[in-house]
Design an enzyme around this catalytic site. Structure first.
Site, PDB file in Angstrom:
ATOM      1  N   HIS A 107       8.656 -33.624 -30.787  1.00  0.00           N
ATOM      2  CA  HIS A 107       8.626 -33.505 -32.248  1.00  0.00           C
ATOM      3  C   HIS A 107       9.474 -34.584 -32.929  1.00  0.00           C
ATOM      4  CE1 HIS A 107      12.700 -31.889 -32.760  1.00  0.00           C
ATOM      5  NE2 HIS A 107      12.468 -31.111 -31.707  1.00  0.00           N
TER       6      HIS A 107
ATOM      7  N   TYR B  14       9.108 -41.058 -34.992  1.00  0.00           N
ATOM      8  CA  TYR B  14       9.115 -41.978 -36.128  1.00  0.00           C
ATOM      9  C   TYR B  14       8.831 -43.398 -35.661  1.00  0.00           C
ATOM     10  CZ  TYR B  14      10.885 -44.546 -40.206  1.00  0.00           C
ATOM     11  OH  TYR B  14      11.015 -45.379 -41.286  1.00  0.00           O
TER      12      TYR B  14
ATOM     13  N   ASN C 199      12.821 -42.719 -32.269  1.00  0.00           N
ATOM     14  CA  ASN C 199      12.387 -43.761 -33.204  1.00  0.00           C
ATOM     15  C   ASN C 199      11.994 -44.995 -32.404  1.00  0.00           C
ATOM     16  OD1 ASN C 199      13.649 -41.986 -35.014  1.00  0.00           O
ATOM     17  ND2 ASN C 199      14.528 -43.631 -36.231  1.00  0.00           N
TER      18      ASN C 199
ATOM     19  N   ALA D  91      16.765 -54.743 -29.790  1.00  0.00           N
ATOM     20  CA  ALA D  91      15.599 -55.574 -30.083  1.00  0.00           C
ATOM     21  C   ALA D  91      15.417 -56.653 -29.024  1.00  0.00           C
ATOM     22  CB  ALA D  91      15.756 -56.214 -31.463  1.00  0.00           C
TER      23      ALA D  91
END
Length: 183
Positions: free
Chosen positions: A82, A85, A105, A152
């Site tokens: 759940h 994002y 995320n 990243a």
């Protein structure tokens, strides 16, 4: 939790980051991909063979439309918890066997895929509250611990401990601060 309940938790997470109903539902490509995935995953798990086959054809066409429109590929067989994002759309590819925990995320350009040989061949298992930064690649039969951060442009091919912050190519642990503040 039902597909509608899962979409509701995803929507609440998007709302937390800002936006109103119109902008989230009609203008947010990440939310479109998640909503399509939630419905397709429900069809994938159906136990009525004929109805499942008919609906899966529709879901496959819908998924391809979402992929073309958004650049986000989330197969119906993936398992995602759940409150998922997607921060930005584009270039996101998840393997069909991905297992991802709750409240995660991911950013644009993320690939989570298969790698390895023999008994080491497989797909990452991702814990709860994991943040994956832009253009990161997670590949192979590895475990990503709860509350981890993947920086990243990092390449992760080894297990990641809980609360670890990983960065680089190949990714190395740079701290134990975890994802608090990222999620």
């Amino acid at each position: 939790m039902s597909w509608a309940g899962l979409i509701a938790t995803d929507y609440k997470k998007y709302k937390k980051y800002g936006g109103n109903f119109f902008s989230i539902v009609f203008l947010t490509q990440g939310f479109w991909a998640i909503m399509q995935y939630r419905i397709a995953h429900t069809v994938y798990r159906m136990r009525v063979p004929l109805l499942k086959q008919i609906l899966q054809l529709f879901m496959l066409l819908w998924q391809k439309g979402i992929e073309i429109t958004t650049g986000i590929s989330i197969p119906a067989s993936a398992v995602i918890g759940h409150s998922f994002y997607i921060g930005h759309f584009g270039g996101i590819i998840l393997n069909a066997n991905v297992l991802m925990g709750d409240n995660c995320n991911i950013s644009q350009g993320v690939t989570i895929g298969v790698s390895g040989q023999g008994s080491k061949r497989g797909v990452p298992i991702i814990g709860d509250e994991v943040y994956i930064g832009a253009n990161a690649v997670l590949a192979g039969k590895i475990a990503i611990g709860n509350k981890a951060v993947i920086g990243a442009c990092s390449l992760v091919t080894t297990d990641v401990p809980e609360n670890a912050v990983m960065l680089g190519v190949p990714a190395v642990k740079i701290s134990d601060k975890g994802s608090t503040g990222y999620i």
